[in-house]
Design a protein around this motif. Structure first.
Motif, PDB file in Angstrom:
ATOM      1  N   GLU A 116      -8.555   0.079   0.362  1.00 51.03           N
ATOM      2  CA  GLU A 116      -7.245  -0.655   0.788  1.00 51.03           C
ATOM      3  C   GLU A 116      -7.622  -0.771   2.240  1.00 51.03           C
ATOM      4  N   ARG A 169      -8.799   6.748  -5.699  1.00 53.21           N
ATOM      5  CA  ARG A 169      -9.598   7.039  -4.475  1.00 53.21           C
ATOM      6  C   ARG A 169     -10.129   5.568  -3.985  1.00 53.21           C
ATOM      7  N   ARG A 170      -8.846   4.843  -3.848  1.00 54.52           N
ATOM      8  CA  ARG A 170      -9.102   3.459  -3.541  1.00 54.52           C
ATOM      9  C   ARG A 170      -8.876   3.408  -1.787  1.00 54.52           C
ATOM     10  N   GLN A 171      -8.732   4.417  -1.034  1.00 56.61           N
ATOM     11  CA  GLN A 171      -8.564   4.307   0.248  1.00 56.61           C
ATOM     12  C   GLN A 171      -9.412   3.171   0.980  1.00 56.61           C
ATOM     13  N   ASN A 213       0.769  -1.152  -0.074  1.00 56.95           N
ATOM     14  CA  ASN A 213      -0.168   0.061   0.032  1.00 56.95           C
ATOM     15  C   ASN A 213       0.806   1.261   0.073  1.00 56.95           C
ATOM     16  N   LEU A 257       1.015   4.367  -2.989  1.00 58.37           N
ATOM     17  CA  LEU A 257       0.222   5.375  -2.258  1.00 58.37           C
ATOM     18  C   LEU A 257      -0.279   6.113  -3.266  1.00 58.37           C
ATOM     19  N   ARG A 258       0.526   6.519  -4.261  1.00 61.03           N
ATOM     20  CA  ARG A 258      -0.099   7.762  -5.191  1.00 61.03           C
ATOM     21  C   ARG A 258      -1.353   7.066  -6.067  1.00 61.03           C
ATOM     22  N   VAL A 305      -3.239   4.733  -5.171  1.00 68.40           N
ATOM     23  CA  VAL A 305      -4.362   4.607  -4.318  1.00 68.40           C
ATOM     24  C   VAL A 305      -5.291   5.925  -4.202  1.00 68.40           C
ATOM     25  N   ARG A 306      -4.138   6.835  -4.004  1.00 69.72           N
ATOM     26  CA  ARG A 306      -4.878   8.323  -3.926  1.00 69.72           C
ATOM     27  C   ARG A 306      -5.711   8.571  -5.193  1.00 69.72           C
ATOM     28  N   ALA A 307      -5.041   8.611  -6.131  1.00 70.64           N
ATOM     29  CA  ALA A 307      -5.131   9.029  -7.671  1.00 70.64           C
ATOM     30  C   ALA A 307      -6.765   8.152  -8.154  1.00 70.64           C
TER      31      ALA A 307
END
Length: 591
Positions: free
Chosen positions: A225, A220-222, A209, A213-214, A216-218
């Motif tokens: 995760e 919107r998979r927070q 993760n 991280l970038r 995931v943020r791009a």
């Protein structure tokens, strides 16, 4: 253990000395009590020893001296116990350090096929947490088990010498306590293995993760995760609770048995005192000696449990150490390193039944430039990996300066190539340190020269700290194009016979790409160059171009030859130059 045996032997000697002093404390106390009370119909053996070795009149007037003796014995035992712990800790820390170095060095020499199937988080777990578990076992558990065995080996004959009846009573429940600990260990060992593996999975999820991280943020998979992490984390917690419940059961039962043993000795001892067949001092000595033995034996159940956990850790560490390292050959009969590469019918599969390359043949003469084009998954990067001997081809032949590459030393082979990978990796160091990885002995003047060739010199100078600017982990503080150009400068600094560019300019704008290519063209003839790219403008000046598709070479020739033939290269050239036959302007995505 090699190199640390002396410290362990000294630790055991300190343990023996400390144990001997601790056993003298209850004997001195017992003799003093009986001498002062003159209790029982007969004197204890300890009092008889006092009478034979110390003048009675002096002893009668100086009973306080026994307190000083006990104080001195306790201080001596404490000092030896401190030295035991210090020596054992030094030895275990040294062993753990050597094991970590060995593991890390072994990982550097394992074949890429091992890492293709291994999880990074799990490997980190084995190299850190599992080694720490083993260190604790050596420094604490092994010493405690040895301590308990020494205590029992000393206490049993001593207690039978003092009073055989009370000795039998004192050890009535020790056997059941040891048996309970043994069955408890068998029950909990498998659970420890599951717990350790669950911790490795949690570490793997966190590591993956943070690496992505970038992304995931791009996207919107927070939430996804977090949900993905909750499963392994829940399993890890459940296994931890099961271990805690088992430990609670063990400590409760062992506490009950230990206290029952004390109550049994005290009750029967008081009965013997009332009948006049036992002295107060002897009972006091038995209670003290029993507690010296009982609590370490009770603790041994937990200690052996931790040792069981360490056996799991050892097994996980050995799984890595037992993996065969990359094969190498002696440095003899090495070629001159001119950069002549000849491949004939090379076939390679990552997995059985999945052919990545099939009968690939080509030749690159010293100083020439070979360009490779093809759709994703056509085998271009796989071919680069074979040249670097990250993998070995199953059949066919690749010769470097007339010598079969499989017969050459891997390290020597890799020294002949300066490589810019498809996803360039930068370490979390300064820019100059990252470039200097190409040749650690390089001077700043040489670093500046290759940075100018890679068209990154001016960009670096625009940073407040210049070449000393620190880049983040994996170089994330730089843009994709900047990372590629720093990696290119690093490769050029190497000055190897062969330069490998695996889509190394994909993140660079067209103008910058042309400047870099112009600098590389000026070096034509000085080094063999193999270029993988999707922009045909990057490939058009190569001496030869090969087009790959589904692991095979489907076209080969110069740029002009391929543009005249009716094939994939010509169609891609028309598309990228908006010259699609038939007058239809193709749709192209603009940056």
């Amino acid at each position: 253990m090699a190199g640390f045996r002396t410290r362990f032997i000294l630790a055991i000697l300190c343990m023996l000395a400390g144990t001997g002093l601790r056993f003298l404390v209850p004997l001195v106390a017992s003799g003093t009590i009986d001498y002062a009370l003159q209790s029982g119909t007969g004197q204890s053996r300890v009092v008889d020893f006092f009478r034979r070795t110390v003048e009675q009149d002096w002893l009668a007037g100086h009973l306080w001296a026994a307190g000083l003796v006990i104080f001195g014995l306790t201080c001596g035992a404490g000092l030896f116990n401190f030295m035991k712990g210090k020596l054992a800790a030094e030895a275990s820390d040294g062993i753990a350090r050597k094991l970590k170095n060995r593991l890390y060095g072994h990982l550097q020499r394992l074949p890429m096929r091992f890492f293709d199937k291994a999880e990074t988080g799990d490997l980190v777990q084995r190299c850190t947490s599992d080694v720490e578990t083993l260190r604790m076992a050596i420094s604490t558990q092994v010493v405690e088990v040895s301590h308990a065995l020494i205590l029992m080996g000393t206490a049993i004959p001593l207690m039978f010498m003092i009073d055989a009846r009370m000795a039998a009573v004192s050890f009535a429940l020790i056997g059941p306590l040891i048996a309970f600990g043994y069955f408890y260990i068998k029950r909990v060992r498998y659970l420890f293995q599951l717990f350790d593996e669950a911790e490795g999975k949690v570490t793997a999820v966190v590591q993956e993760n943070l690496t992505g991280l970038r992304v995931v943020r791009a996207f919107r998979r927070q939430a996804f995760e977090i949900e993905k992490f909750s499963g392994p984390n829940q399993n890890y917690r459940d296994l931890g609770l099961r271990l805690i419940r088992l430990m609670a059961i063990y400590w409760s039962i062992s506490d009950f048995v230990a206290l029952s043993q004390n109550a049994l000795v005290l009750g029967i001892g008081l009965h013997f005192i009332s009948s006049g067949s036992l002295t107060v001092g002897t009972l006091f000595a038995f209670i003290m000696l029993l507690n010296l033995v009982l609590w370490p034996v009770r603790q041994m159940g937990r200690t052996l449990t931790e040792l069981g956990k360490s056996t799991v850790a050892i097994g996980r560490i050995e799984e890595i150490l037992e993996e065969a390292e990359e094969g190498g050959t002696p440095d003899h009969g090495l070629p001159t390193g001119r950069g002549h590469i000849l491949a004939r019918d090379v076939t390679f599969s990552h997995q059985e039944g999945q052919v990545a390359l099939e009968k690939v043949s080509f030749e690159v003469r010293p100083g020439e430039t070979l360009a490779i084009l093809g759709p994703s998954g056509s085998g271009k990067s796989t071919l680069i990996h074979l040249l670097l001997r990250l993998y070995d081809y199953q059949s066919g032949s690749i010769q470097f300066d007339g010598v079969e590459m499989k017969e050459l030393d891997r390290i020597w082979c890799r020294e002949q190539f300066a490589t810019v990978m498809q996803e360039p990796f930068l370490f979390s160091k300064s820019i100059i340190e990252n470039i200097r990885l190409g040749r650690p002995s390089a001077r700043e003047k040489e670093i500046t020269r290759v940075a100018q060739m890679a068209h990154i010199h001016e960009t670096i100078h625009s940073f407040p700290s210049g070449y000393k600017t620190l880049v983040g982990e994996r170089g994330v503080t730089l843009s994709g194009g900047q990372r590629q150009r720093v990696a290119l400068a690093r490769a050029l600094l190497r000055e190897a016979p062969v330069l490998l560019l695996d889509d190394a300019l994909s993140a660079v704008d067209t103008e910058t790409e042309e400047i870099i290519l112009d600098a590389l063209r000026k070096r034509h003839g000085k080094m063999t160059t193999i270029v993988i790219a999707h922009r045909l403008s990057t490939l058009s000046h190569a001496d030869r171009v090969i087009v790959m598709d589904q692991g095979k070479i489907v076209e080969s020739g110069t740029h002009e030859e391929l543009c005249r033939s009716d094939g994939l290269y010509r169609r891609l050239w028309h598309i990228q130059n908006k010259e699609e036959p038939g007058g239809m302007e193709p749709f192209t995505m603009k940056n």
